[in-house]
Design a protein around this motif. Structure first.
Motif, PDB file in Angstrom:
ATOM      1  N   ARG A 111       0.807  -1.216   0.000  1.00  0.00           N
ATOM      2  CA  ARG A 111       0.000   0.000   0.000  1.00  0.00           C
ATOM      3  C   ARG A 111       0.841   1.267   0.000  1.00  0.00           C
ATOM      4  O   ARG A 111       0.363   2.340  -0.362  1.00  0.00           O
ATOM      5  CB  ARG A 111      -0.960  -0.029   1.199  1.00  0.00           C
TER       6      ARG A 111
ATOM      7  N   ASP B  30      -0.823  -5.589   6.401  1.00  0.00           N
ATOM      8  CA  ASP B  30      -1.276  -4.709   5.315  1.00  0.00           C
ATOM      9  C   ASP B  30      -0.778  -5.230   3.959  1.00  0.00           C
ATOM     10  O   ASP B  30      -1.516  -5.182   2.963  1.00  0.00           O
ATOM     11  CB  ASP B  30      -0.774  -3.284   5.539  1.00  0.00           C
TER      12      ASP B  30
ATOM     13  N   LYS C  97      -7.599  -7.303  11.044  1.00  0.00           N
ATOM     14  CA  LYS C  97      -7.777  -6.132  10.186  1.00  0.00           C
ATOM     15  C   LYS C  97      -8.804  -6.350   9.075  1.00  0.00           C
ATOM     16  O   LYS C  97      -8.920  -5.534   8.169  1.00  0.00           O
ATOM     17  CB  LYS C  97      -6.421  -5.726   9.591  1.00  0.00           C
TER      18      LYS C  97
END
Length: 251
Positions: A12, A85, A117
């Motif tokens: 990301r 992530d 998450k």
């Protein structure tokens, strides 16, 4: 062995990351451990082909700082929870809507953090990980920090010496790996208790490096615990590891 394909994607934050995959069928995201990589953890000892032969597309990322993925030395590239992530970014990149998730050691912890998450795999296998390593991440981090900041100083045959020897076999980057330690995030008992999908916990019978695997299974509603031969370093090379993952996911 089944052909292994390789691919690249961006985290990301734009960091270039790599994955390998083999097989066709139901997607399984399979995450390696600390100091390791997809080739060493999953391909070399036959786990990937064993699972692929049961009808799975086995997708094996190299974690940031490991394997063929970028190994930046800038601490800013290692925010807390970045490995989770990155895992979610891979799921998005591949457009996986219905998949399974598994990991060994740090890969198991990363799988837990992905669930916290918002990851929504059908089934999850947490390998080489115990409850202490999920609730209190600093403990193992302190051990690895000691190894990485004192390379070449440990008595031959000691645990630290063996850890350093493994680092050499995988060509690990000590600076990047030290930065990885800053990404660890503790998971709370309440977060574990909220997991609502089938989970299998698999650890070696002599593996207490991250605490009790059985206790981790007890902390997750409906989770099952399965011991296999070996300790933390040896269980990963045993065929029983791939068999346990395959049998649980194929059931």
């Amino acid at each position: 062995m089944t052909d292994v394909k390789e691919g690249r994607f961006n985290g990301r934050d734009g960091t270039e990351l790599a994955w390998k995959e083999t097989g066709e069928g139901r997607p399984l995201v399979l995450i390696h451990g600390y100091f390791s990589n997809a080739l060493t953890n999953w391909i070399r000892y036959g786990h990937a082909v064993l699972i692929a032969d049961a009808g799975f597309r086995v997708i094996m990322p190299d974690l940031r700082g490991h394997g063929d993925s970028a190994k930046p030395h800038d601490p800013a590239a290692y925010p807390r929870d970045v490995l989770a992530d990155d895992g979610l970014a891979l799921v998005d990149h591949l457009g996986l809507a219905d998949y399974d998730l598994a990991g060994y050691s740090l890969g198991g912890r990363t799988s837990v953090r992905m669930l916290v998450k918002g990851a929504a795999p059908r089934r999850v296998v947490l390998c080489g990980m115990g409850l202490d390593g999920i609730l209190h991440t600093a403990g193992r981090g302190d051990y690895f920090r000691k190894v990485l900041t004192n390379l070449g100083s440990f008595p031959r045959g000691s645990g630290e010496w063996m850890t350093e020897a493994f680092l050499k076999t995988t060509g690990g980057d000590p600076v990047a790996l030290l930065n990885i330690l800053e990404t660890f995030v503790d998971t709370t008992p309440e977060e574990l208790a909220a997991f609502d999908r089938p989970v299998l916990v698999v650890t070696g019978r002599e593996d207490d490096d991250n605490g009790s695997g059985e206790a981790l299974a007890d902390a997750i509603p409906g989770a099952r615990f399965q011991p296999i031969p070996g300790n933390h370093m040896s269980a990963v090379v045993k065929p029983e590891l791939g068999q346990a993952i395959r049998d649980f996911l194929a059931a």
